[in-house]
Design an enzyme around this catalytic site. Structure first.
Site, PDB file in Angstrom:
ATOM      1  N   GLU A 468       0.822  -1.210   0.000  1.00 34.26           N
ATOM      2  CA  GLU A 468       0.000   0.000   0.000  1.00 34.26           C
ATOM      3  C   GLU A 468       0.860   1.265   0.000  1.00 34.26           C
ATOM      4  O   GLU A 468       0.604   2.227   0.731  1.00 34.26           O
ATOM      5  CB  GLU A 468      -0.958   0.000   1.197  1.00 34.26           C
ATOM      6  CG  GLU A 468      -1.966  -1.126   1.137  1.00 34.26           C
ATOM      7  CD  GLU A 468      -2.978  -1.099   2.274  1.00 34.26           C
ATOM      8  OE1 GLU A 468      -2.843  -0.244   3.169  1.00 34.26           O
ATOM      9  OE2 GLU A 468      -3.908  -1.926   2.262  1.00 34.26           O
ATOM     10  N   GLU A 543      -4.214  -8.956   0.244  1.00 32.34           N
ATOM     11  CA  GLU A 543      -4.669  -8.684   1.607  1.00 32.34           C
ATOM     12  C   GLU A 543      -6.191  -8.669   1.561  1.00 32.34           C
ATOM     13  O   GLU A 543      -6.773  -7.816   0.894  1.00 32.34           O
ATOM     14  CB  GLU A 543      -4.110  -7.348   2.095  1.00 32.34           C
ATOM     15  CG  GLU A 543      -4.199  -7.136   3.582  1.00 32.34           C
ATOM     16  CD  GLU A 543      -3.357  -5.935   4.026  1.00 32.34           C
ATOM     17  OE1 GLU A 543      -2.171  -5.885   3.638  1.00 32.34           O
ATOM     18  OE2 GLU A 543      -3.887  -5.061   4.717  1.00 32.34           O
TER      19      GLU A 543
END
Length: 873
Positions: A468, A543
């Site tokens: 991220e 994720e």
């Protein structure tokens, strides 16, 4: 973009639990963990500050050998830190310091502090601390090269040897080394001093503090195999034969050229990665001229007949024994475990292992070990993997940093696939003092060190360059991704380059072209969209889910709103609740079933971890402000205020398994999905609700069966059949009455599995169940003992929170206690603990060199006590 990433390769690392050949080899790698002195705090420095920015010119040369073209370093400043730092002086008196053995995490030992941030566990892991070790080096080590190797040091480590500064490393998760040779005194006493400095806002989760991984002293001849200098690949593999390439890098730390010969033999390996039997292949030693101060390379190629391939079911490995000879004298020998297997990440057929599709049933895990903190312990890691395997898990994402070497060795041995991840951020940070502070100076060394250490593990299938990262939102952010991916491919072209993306949505932002697969974080709706526009791109859930729950907690009414289900700083275990960005497991699975090309998933998370107590934490990322000092100070004030007022928890709620290692209800939902061949059924909630007589109390059943019938006190409440996109059975209108809930499940019309929940009596006694009763007397082995508060019939009393006390006799200590309650601030290092919803955990550690029976006694006022006996041998 590749349409097929076909791969074959290998396993263990020089810096992992490496295996070294017999006594005729001059190489030694000995544990350096015992006998350290420790103090929390710093020493005055006449030069001002030992902050990284002030002394980084002294630190930057460490690890330059990892770079293709090391830069020309500026001369060191005249002011020499080694002369003015008294804790580093050889004659400094450290007798008042605390004695410790490594691995050691100073943060986990301290009491929780309510004025600290819940995001990092409300523990004082930050600050400066020192370690010192005095040791005698044998006189016969004169003439050898001697290096200190650290599997990880948290963080901004600085190392002195006999008062001389020898190097350091900022990133706390990297394995690294410093050469001690010029400063050592063979035959005499020597002193190592290490300073660590954890900035307060350097992590988004609990990182721990200290020399929390193993340390080693490695002794070699001046001409030797370079660190991580053996790389094994298997470019061709079939049932009949395998082509094995062994690339060897030599280092010459002398001032003269050396003419040597290098030979390699291949052996089968036992489960611990040690060579056994006769060689399965060998080469004649090849001549090589080792140039001073430079790495030189050569390769040997072998054909192995009828290779035993590494897989999740059959974890076969081999060992490459590399021998360096000068004349007829062996001057170095090292053994490198590896595996023979093929992997492929495909856009149409998912992930292939040895040509067979293997869905990735993975979890993300942070590196802490619950009540043991971040100090590495192989048995604690092994227990985590055993629990995940029982659930059906087969993959790990090392979130969001390089792992301990022991994790990968265990994954090789036990049969897990691993995405090894490098960074949580790049140049654009997420907290004020995170890795972005040193990214420019250190990213290449950290990335190369990670890959070289771990690229021989057959379990490793992907290298993740980031999680991220904020550069996703920058127009040219992909350029930095391309740079990092290029470093990975220089080091290892046999595995996929991956990342965890939360910005790629349907469109194209450049990142898709520089990685080998797109790993989505919480975007199951995007699988089909990206497929429609870019069908050649490989996709996986990097994720997923982030469902939150507290073990054994159930709140009513049961809402379908995923932001509900919260009370008393706990989260309901009906498994319907998530943060705003996340999904339930059901939503993710429906998307995967509708898009079977997806490789699989890595769930956030396998285990609860210290820190990040979402939904009861401050949103740190939304408060960041780097514009000026005033803005940063304001951010600090806001974080402090939120930490004191809104963060009453010390650990996460994301885990499928709680911090103590006890399965939550969600464990059985995943087990039903990931182990469809296992007859199993699980009922929730528990059935002790005296205040709810006559009220609607929904009942869920998780089962690998496809039909289920629920009975309350013998009366059927209906039979259900799961349809497409349905992953749990639900009876939403059950009216509570005490007694017995029973479910009978079926598969393909035949009886499959039963489960029962009963209303229990009052708490009457304690039960104790160790996970292992026979332990090694090595001072590191652990037994995890579950203490259950039970009624007189031996049934767990599900809402009990009795205060428990523990005592022990025999050659063991109580290493830690826990109960899995994210809101508990009882210390981990104690001999008492409150049960949480009927359970508590006692972790026993053996005493080194002491054998005999160990007896643990658990007591609680008003309950029959329990004793359990184990054996250390």
């Amino acid at each position: 973009m590749k349409t097929l990433l076909a791969i074959s390769l290998m396993a263990c690392a020089l810096f992992g639990p490496a295996v070294f050949a017999a006594s005729d080899a001059p190489r030694e790698r000995v544990s350096f963990d015992a006998g350290w002195k420790f103090i929390k705090g710093d020493t005055p420095y006449a030069g001002g500050s030992l902050d990284y920015e002030r002394i980084k010119d002294w630190v930057l040369p460490t690890g330059d050998e990892l770079l293709n073209q090391p830069p020309v370093r500026a001369p060191r400043r005249p002011r020499d830190p080694e002369r003015e730092v008294k804790f580093a002086h050889v004659d400094f008196d450290d007798r008042s310091w605390r004695s410790v053995d490594l691995p050691h995490d100073w943060g986990i030992e301290a009491p929780f502090q309510q004025d600290l941030s819940g995001d990092t566990g409300k523990l004082p892991w930050f600050g400066v601390a020192w370690y010192r070790k005095t040791f005698t080096l044998p006189a016969e080590d004169a003439g050898r090269r001697i290096a200190l190797e650290l599997d990880g040091a948290m963080s901004y480590a600085l190392v002195w040897c006999n008062g001389a500064f020898v190097g350091g490393w900022p990133y706390g998760y990297t394995s690294w080394r410093v050469d001690l040779t010029p400063h050592l005194k063979p035959g005499g006493s020597n002193v190592i001093a290490i300073r660590l400095d954890n900035p307060n806002w350097s992590s988004r989760w609990y990182p721990g503090g200290g020399l929390y991984r193993h340390t080693w002293l490695t002794k070699t001849a001046p001409v030797h195999v370079a660190p991580w200098g053996v790389f094994v690949t298997t470019p061709e593999v079939s049932a009949e034969s395998a082509l094995v390439d062994v690339a060897v890098t030599l280092a010459n730390d002398t001032d003269a050229r050396a003419d040597v010969r290098v030979g390699v033999r291949l052996f089968a390996a036992d489960p611990q990665g040690r060579a056994v039997g006769a060689p399965v292949a060998s080469s004649e030693p090849r001549a090589l001229r080792a140039v001073p101060g430079k790495a030189v390379k050569l390769a040997h190629t072998f054909r192995v007949a009828q290779p035993r391939r590494w897989s999740l079911r059959e974890r076969h490995r081999y060992v490459a024994e590399t021998t360096v000879l000068e004349g007829d004298r062996v001057i170095d020998r090292i053994e490198t475990p590896f595996g023979i297997r093929t992997i492929a990440h495909t856009p149409n057929h998912g992930f292939l292992l040895n040509g067979e599709r293997v869905p990735l049933r993975g979890v993300c895990n942070h590196h802490d070990l619950g009540a043991l903190g971040s100090a590495i312990n192989e048995r604690a890691l092994e227990r985590q993997l055993e629990i995940l395997q029982a659930m059906g898990g087969n993959a790990i994402r090392t979130s969001h940093n390089p792992p301990a070497p022991e994790l990968l060795e265990l994954c090789d041995r036990m049969g897990f696939l691993v995405m090894v991840e490098a960074f949580d951020c790049w140049q654009a940070g997420k907290t004020p003092d995170d890795y972005s502070r040193v990214f420019h100076d250190w990213h290449e060394k950290d990335l190369r060190a990670m890959i070289r250490r771990d690229r021989n593990h057959p379990c490793v299938i992907q290298w993740s360059i980031g999680n991220e990262i904020r550069e996703q939102w920058e127009p040219d952010g992909w350029r930095l991704a391309a740079h990092l991916a290029g470093i990975v491919r220089e080091e290892d072209r046999t595995r996929a380059v991956a990342a965890g993306f939360n910005a790629i949505v349907s469109g194209y932002n450049g990142f898709q072209s520089v990685v080998d697969l797109v790993g989505y974080n919480y975007k199951p709706a995007e699988y089909a969209k990206l497929r429609a526009t870019h069908p050649q791109i490989v996709q996986q859930g990097a994720e997923t889910a982030s469902t939150i729950s507290s073990r054994g907690e159930y709140f009513f009414p049961v809402s379908e709103d995923k932001a509900q289900g919260r009370a008393d700083f706990q989260v309901s275990s009906y498994d319907l609740y998530t943060p705003p960005w996340a999904t339930t497991p059901d939503t993710e699975w429906k998307a995967q079933d509708e898009n079977p090309f997806v490789l699989g998933e890595f769930v956030w998370t396998g285990f609860d971890y210290l820190g990040e107590p979402t939904p009861y934490n401050a949103d740190v990322t939304n408060l960041l402000n780097f514009s000026d000092a005033a803005g940063r100070a304001k951010m600090q004030q806001e974080l402090d205020a939120l930490g004191k007022i809104r963060v009453p928890s010390r650990s996460s709620y994301f885990g499928i398994i709680d911090l103590a290692g006890f399965p939550k209800d969600r464990f059985y939902l995943y087990q039903a999905r990931w182990r469809p061949e296992l007859p199993m059924a699980h009922i929730l909630p528990h059935w002790n609700w005296p205040e709810r007589v006559g009220q609607v109390t929904p009942v869920f059943v998780y089962s690998s069966g496809d039909e289920a019938e629920l009975f309350l006190n013998g009366k059927s409440l209906g039979r259900q059949k799961r349809g497409p996109g349905e992953y749990r059975f639900r009876w939403n209108d059950v009216v509570y009455q005490p007694g017995e809930l029973k479910v009978v499940t079926y598969k393909n019309g035949k009886p499959w599995a039963d489960a029962v929940q009963r209303t229990t009596g009052a708490a009457a006694k304690l039960l104790a169940q160790p996970d292992r009763a026979a332990l090694r007397a090595d001072g590191r082995d652990l037994s995890f003992v579950t203490i259950t508060v039970a009624d007189r019939d031996g049934l767990l009393v599900p809402r009990s929170k009795n205060k428990l006390t523990f005592s022990i006799t025999g050659p063991a200590t109580i290493a830690a206690v826990d109960n899995g309650d994210a809101t508990s601030f009882e210390p981990f290092q104690a001999r008492e603990r409150s049960a949480y919803n009927g359970l508590a955990l006692v972790i026993l550690r053996t005493k080194p060199g002491e054998s005999g029976p160990i007896t643990l006694r658990a007591e609680s006022t008003g309950l029959a006590p329990i004793e359990v006996t184990l054996k250390s041998e």
